[in-house]
Write a protein that holds these residues in place. Structure first.
Motif, PDB file in Angstrom:
ATOM      1  N   VAL A   1      43.027  41.989  33.077  1.00 34.69           N
ATOM      2  CA  VAL A   1      42.158  41.698  34.271  1.00 34.69           C
ATOM      3  C   VAL A   1      41.059  40.654  34.396  1.00 34.69           C
ATOM      4  CG1 VAL A   1      40.467  43.341  35.612  1.00 34.69           C
ATOM      5  CG2 VAL A   1      42.649  44.429  34.162  1.00 34.69           C
ATOM      6  N   VAL A   2      41.354  39.809  35.275  1.00 34.72           N
ATOM      7  CA  VAL A   2      40.586  38.527  35.558  1.00 34.72           C
ATOM      8  C   VAL A   2      39.478  38.720  36.429  1.00 34.72           C
ATOM      9  CG1 VAL A   2      40.595  36.099  35.566  1.00 34.72           C
ATOM     10  CG2 VAL A   2      42.396  37.179  34.337  1.00 34.72           C
ATOM     11  N   ASP A   3      38.169  38.428  36.133  1.00 33.80           N
ATOM     12  CA  ASP A   3      37.231  38.368  37.333  1.00 33.80           C
ATOM     13  C   ASP A   3      37.141  36.809  37.769  1.00 33.80           C
ATOM     14  OD1 ASP A   3      36.303  41.044  37.569  1.00 33.80           O
ATOM     15  OD2 ASP A   3      35.654  40.761  35.567  1.00 33.80           O
ATOM     16  N   ARG A   4      37.796  36.514  39.012  1.00 31.82           N
ATOM     17  CA  ARG A   4      37.691  35.159  39.323  1.00 31.82           C
ATOM     18  C   ARG A   4      37.219  34.911  40.789  1.00 31.82           C
ATOM     19  NH1 ARG A   4      41.701  32.082  42.504  1.00 31.82           N
ATOM     20  NH2 ARG A   4      42.747  34.111  42.885  1.00 31.82           N
ATOM     21  N   ASP A   5      36.590  33.978  40.879  1.00 28.87           N
ATOM     22  CA  ASP A   5      35.870  33.593  42.224  1.00 28.87           C
ATOM     23  C   ASP A   5      36.761  32.707  43.060  1.00 28.87           C
ATOM     24  OD1 ASP A   5      34.436  32.302  44.490  1.00 28.87           O
ATOM     25  OD2 ASP A   5      32.726  32.739  43.574  1.00 28.87           O
ATOM     26  N   THR A   6      37.375  33.333  44.251  1.00 29.88           N
ATOM     27  CA  THR A   6      38.641  32.823  44.805  1.00 29.88           C
ATOM     28  C   THR A   6      38.178  31.385  45.461  1.00 29.88           C
ATOM     29  OG1 THR A   6      38.267  33.920  46.913  1.00 29.88           O
ATOM     30  CG2 THR A   6      39.558  34.838  45.398  1.00 29.88           C
ATOM     31  N   ARG A   7      36.863  31.052  45.868  1.00 28.43           N
ATOM     32  CA  ARG A   7      36.271  29.801  46.502  1.00 28.43           C
ATOM     33  C   ARG A   7      36.522  28.786  45.196  1.00 28.43           C
ATOM     34  NH1 ARG A   7      30.860  32.375  48.209  1.00 28.43           N
ATOM     35  NH2 ARG A   7      31.209  32.800  46.215  1.00 28.43           N
ATOM     36  N   THR A   8      36.053  28.925  43.978  1.00 23.85           N
ATOM     37  CA  THR A   8      35.607  27.976  42.945  1.00 23.85           C
ATOM     38  C   THR A   8      36.649  28.204  41.789  1.00 23.85           C
ATOM     39  OG1 THR A   8      34.279  29.338  41.942  1.00 23.85           O
ATOM     40  CG2 THR A   8      33.380  27.974  43.521  1.00 23.85           C
ATOM     41  N   HIS A   9      37.491  29.123  41.757  1.00 22.66           N
ATOM     42  CA  HIS A   9      38.362  29.229  40.483  1.00 22.66           C
ATOM     43  C   HIS A   9      37.514  29.729  39.069  1.00 22.66           C
ATOM     44  CE1 HIS A   9      41.912  28.963  42.822  1.00 22.66           C
ATOM     45  NE2 HIS A   9      41.996  27.614  42.840  1.00 22.66           N
ATOM     46  N   GLU A  10      36.163  29.728  39.656  1.00 24.99           N
ATOM     47  CA  GLU A  10      35.442  30.164  38.208  1.00 24.99           C
ATOM     48  C   GLU A  10      35.635  31.492  37.758  1.00 24.99           C
ATOM     49  OE1 GLU A  10      30.690  30.398  36.853  1.00 24.99           O
ATOM     50  OE2 GLU A  10      31.247  30.644  39.054  1.00 24.99           O
TER      51      GLU A  10
ATOM     52  N   PRO B   1      34.069  36.517  44.695  1.00 24.40           N
ATOM     53  CA  PRO B   1      34.484  37.305  43.582  1.00 24.40           C
ATOM     54  C   PRO B   1      35.586  38.240  43.505  1.00 24.40           C
ATOM     55  CG  PRO B   1      32.224  37.548  43.691  1.00 24.40           C
ATOM     56  CD  PRO B   1      32.770  36.822  44.913  1.00 24.40           C
ATOM     57  N   HIS B   2      36.488  38.129  42.694  1.00 24.04           N
ATOM     58  CA  HIS B   2      37.733  38.982  42.830  1.00 24.04           C
ATOM     59  C   HIS B   2      38.317  39.405  41.504  1.00 24.04           C
ATOM     60  CE1 HIS B   2      42.382  39.401  44.575  1.00 24.04           C
ATOM     61  NE2 HIS B   2      41.636  40.451  44.885  1.00 24.04           N
ATOM     62  N   ARG B   3      38.674  40.688  41.434  1.00 25.81           N
ATOM     63  CA  ARG B   3      39.023  41.216  40.200  1.00 25.81           C
ATOM     64  C   ARG B   3      40.571  41.430  40.309  1.00 25.81           C
ATOM     65  NH1 ARG B   3      37.229  45.752  36.043  1.00 25.81           N
ATOM     66  NH2 ARG B   3      36.329  44.010  34.749  1.00 25.81           N
TER      67      ARG B   3
ATOM     68  N   THR C   1      34.767  34.584  35.435  1.00 24.07           N
ATOM     69  CA  THR C   1      33.462  35.022  34.873  1.00 24.07           C
ATOM     70  C   THR C   1      33.867  36.161  33.674  1.00 24.07           C
ATOM     71  OG1 THR C   1      33.284  36.500  36.990  1.00 24.07           O
ATOM     72  CG2 THR C   1      31.980  34.354  36.670  1.00 24.07           C
ATOM     73  N   GLY C   2      35.058  36.764  33.923  1.00 28.16           N
ATOM     74  CA  GLY C   2      35.267  37.707  32.601  1.00 28.16           C
ATOM     75  C   GLY C   2      36.867  37.743  32.694  1.00 28.16           C
ATOM     76  N   VAL C   3      37.292  38.147  31.624  1.00 26.35           N
ATOM     77  CA  VAL C   3      38.835  38.312  30.982  1.00 26.35           C
ATOM     78  C   VAL C   3      38.646  39.611  30.037  1.00 26.35           C
ATOM     79  CG1 VAL C   3      40.929  37.641  30.645  1.00 26.35           C
ATOM     80  CG2 VAL C   3      39.245  36.156  31.491  1.00 26.35           C
ATOM     81  N   SER C   4      39.499  40.634  30.409  1.00 28.51           N
ATOM     82  CA  SER C   4      39.839  41.554  29.436  1.00 28.51           C
ATOM     83  C   SER C   4      41.186  42.093  29.502  1.00 28.51           C
ATOM     84  CB  SER C   4      38.611  43.010  29.775  1.00 28.51           C
ATOM     85  OG  SER C   4      38.436  42.808  31.109  1.00 28.51           O
ATOM     86  N   SER C   5      41.614  42.847  28.484  1.00 29.20           N
ATOM     87  CA  SER C   5      42.887  43.370  28.255  1.00 29.20           C
ATOM     88  C   SER C   5      43.050  44.565  29.280  1.00 29.20           C
ATOM     89  CB  SER C   5      42.884  44.086  26.948  1.00 29.20           C
ATOM     90  OG  SER C   5      44.138  44.923  26.924  1.00 29.20           O
ATOM     91  N   ALA C   6      44.147  44.630  30.156  1.00 27.29           N
ATOM     92  CA  ALA C   6      44.457  45.587  31.105  1.00 27.29           C
ATOM     93  C   ALA C   6      44.238  47.062  30.516  1.00 27.29           C
ATOM     94  CB  ALA C   6      45.608  45.219  32.052  1.00 27.29           C
ATOM     95  N   ARG C   7      45.007  46.891  29.250  1.00 21.31           N
ATOM     96  CA  ARG C   7      45.023  48.283  28.590  1.00 21.31           C
ATOM     97  C   ARG C   7      43.621  48.789  28.385  1.00 21.31           C
ATOM     98  NH1 ARG C   7      46.418  49.451  22.803  1.00 21.31           N
ATOM     99  NH2 ARG C   7      47.422  51.419  22.884  1.00 21.31           N
ATOM    100  N   ASP C   8      42.839  47.904  27.853  1.00 18.07           N
ATOM    101  CA  ASP C   8      41.371  48.376  27.682  1.00 18.07           C
ATOM    102  C   ASP C   8      40.807  49.049  28.625  1.00 18.07           C
ATOM    103  OD1 ASP C   8      41.791  47.854  25.124  1.00 18.07           O
ATOM    104  OD2 ASP C   8      40.473  45.914  25.192  1.00 18.07           O
ATOM    105  N   VAL C   9      41.349  48.267  29.971  1.00 18.28           N
ATOM    106  CA  VAL C   9      40.573  48.369  31.452  1.00 18.28           C
ATOM    107  C   VAL C   9      41.171  50.033  31.692  1.00 18.28           C
ATOM    108  CG1 VAL C   9      40.218  48.072  33.656  1.00 18.28           C
ATOM    109  CG2 VAL C   9      40.121  46.235  32.083  1.00 18.28           C
ATOM    110  N   ALA C  10      42.250  50.201  31.555  1.00 16.20           N
ATOM    111  CA  ALA C  10      42.864  51.484  31.852  1.00 16.20           C
ATOM    112  C   ALA C  10      42.404  52.570  30.953  1.00 16.20           C
ATOM    113  CB  ALA C  10      44.428  51.349  31.771  1.00 16.20           C
ATOM    114  N   LEU C  11      42.263  52.229  29.646  1.00 16.66           N
ATOM    115  CA  LEU C  11      41.940  53.337  28.957  1.00 16.66           C
ATOM    116  C   LEU C  11      40.484  53.653  29.382  1.00 16.66           C
ATOM    117  CD1 LEU C  11      43.295  52.107  25.272  1.00 16.66           C
ATOM    118  CD2 LEU C  11      43.860  54.206  26.625  1.00 16.66           C
ATOM    119  N   SER C  12      39.649  52.569  29.497  1.00 19.99           N
ATOM    120  CA  SER C  12      38.119  53.058  29.697  1.00 19.99           C
ATOM    121  C   SER C  12      37.904  53.804  31.097  1.00 19.99           C
ATOM    122  CB  SER C  12      37.112  51.749  29.766  1.00 19.99           C
ATOM    123  OG  SER C  12      37.557  50.871  30.756  1.00 19.99           O
ATOM    124  N   ARG C  13      38.817  53.502  32.211  1.00 15.04           N
ATOM    125  CA  ARG C  13      38.928  53.939  33.323  1.00 15.04           C
ATOM    126  C   ARG C  13      39.332  55.508  32.956  1.00 15.04           C
ATOM    127  NH1 ARG C  13      43.123  51.631  36.846  1.00 15.04           N
ATOM    128  NH2 ARG C  13      41.506  50.044  37.501  1.00 15.04           N
TER     129      ARG C  13
END
Lengths: 95, 205
Positions: free
Chosen positions: A66-75, A50-52, A77-89
């Motif tokens: 901001v994408v949560d991706r498994d670098t082994r399978t390219h699966e 897993p990689h964010r 598991t989550g995509v969110s707006s980077a703006r929302d991530v920064a605001l929530s941080r």
């Protein structure tokens, strides 16, 4: 590989550009010691699993994501707006 | 002052010298699609000022009777209305350019308004084979269960930036591209449409 853009829906990965690890947070350059800046600029983990990470939807809505991706399978598991991530941080909530 | 200065400059269609009017491609039978070259429309991008989206929504409704579309939506009546083009961003479409007068002042403090009338070229794609034709160049799902009248996508047509919205179930789509890319866009279109047989028309004045 397709990325489900939160604004546009599922799109071909050719519409996106990859930036890299979404985890590093820029230290205050006036306060941080050189070692902290060196870590921020140069050092990245390279996990098999897993990689964010940051992607830019340049051929679509021109949003950073901001994408949560498994670098082994390219699966993806989550995509969110980077703006929302920064605001929530900033407000201390979990994105 | 510019009064009295004569110029030989004349307005020139974005498709002039690029898209020949007439019947092309597969000969015989009804054409599979019609490509209508749009002209004289007014087009502006609206980018909401941070935190003023609700105020922008109210002013657009009060002044134009237009509602701001949700992401992926196009709220059009005839040739006028709003098309979503990104988070807190829309295209405002007018049938004629002069209808745009005063838009910037009306939205002062609410949105950045940029005239794009000369920056984009629009072609209307309509007919029974319109969906099959566009599917050859757009990497999005155009099946009616995924993309219907009133929906818009900001994407790429044959790797060139494009915004496409569906108008009706014929199906009819409007395709907006950078004016500077019309030569390459038409090169793709004329090849992709040939198998269906296609009519090229100028929009009615």
């Amino acid at each position: 590989m397709r990325i489900r853009c939160p604004h546009c829906g599922p799109r071909d990965n050719g519409e996106f550009s990859y930036l890299g690890d979404a985890a590093p947070i820029r230290p205050d350059g006036m306060e941080a010691p050189p070692a902290a800046m060196h870590d921020y600029v140069y050092l990245r983990d390279n996990p098999a699993g897993p990689h964010r990470e940051l992607w830019y939807h340049g051929a679509g809505c021109r949003s950073w994501l901001v994408v949560d991706r498994d670098t082994r399978t390219h699966e993806i598991t989550g995509v969110s707006s980077a703006r929302d991530v920064a605001l929530s941080r900033r407000t201390g909530e979990v994105a | 002052m510019s009064d009295g200065i004569e110029t030989t400059w004349r307005p020139r269609s974005a498709w002039a010298g690029i898209a020949p009017v007439g019947r092309h491609g597969r000969p015989g039978g009804e054409p599979g699609l019609t490509l209508t070259l749009r002209e004289e429309f007014g087009l502006a991008t609206l980018i909401a000022v941070k935190g003023r989206t609700d105020a922008l929504r109210q002013v657009m409704d009060a002044r134009f009777g237009w509602s701001l579309p949700d992401p992926g939506g196009a709220n059009l009546t005839g040739e006028r209305g709003l098309v979503w083009s990104g988070p807190d961003q829309w295209l405002a479409l007018f049938e004629e350019r002069r209808e745009m007068a005063g838009l910037g002042q009306a939205l002062e403090g609410l949105a950045a308004v940029t005239d794009q009338s000369d920056a984009r070229a629009i072609v209307r794609v309509s007919g029974p084979d319109a969906r099959a034709f566009l599917a050859k160049g757009l990497a999005i799902d155009l099946h009616p269960r995924a993309f219907q009248p009133g929906q818009v996508a900001v994407t790429a047509l044959a790797h060139m930036g494009a915004q496409v919205w569906q108008r009706d179930a014929v199906p009819t789509y409007d395709l907006a591209v950078a004016r500077s890319s019309t030569g390459s866009v038409w090169s793709w279109m004329s090849h992709a449409a040939a198998e269906f047989g296609y009519d090229v028309r100028n929009a009615a004045p």
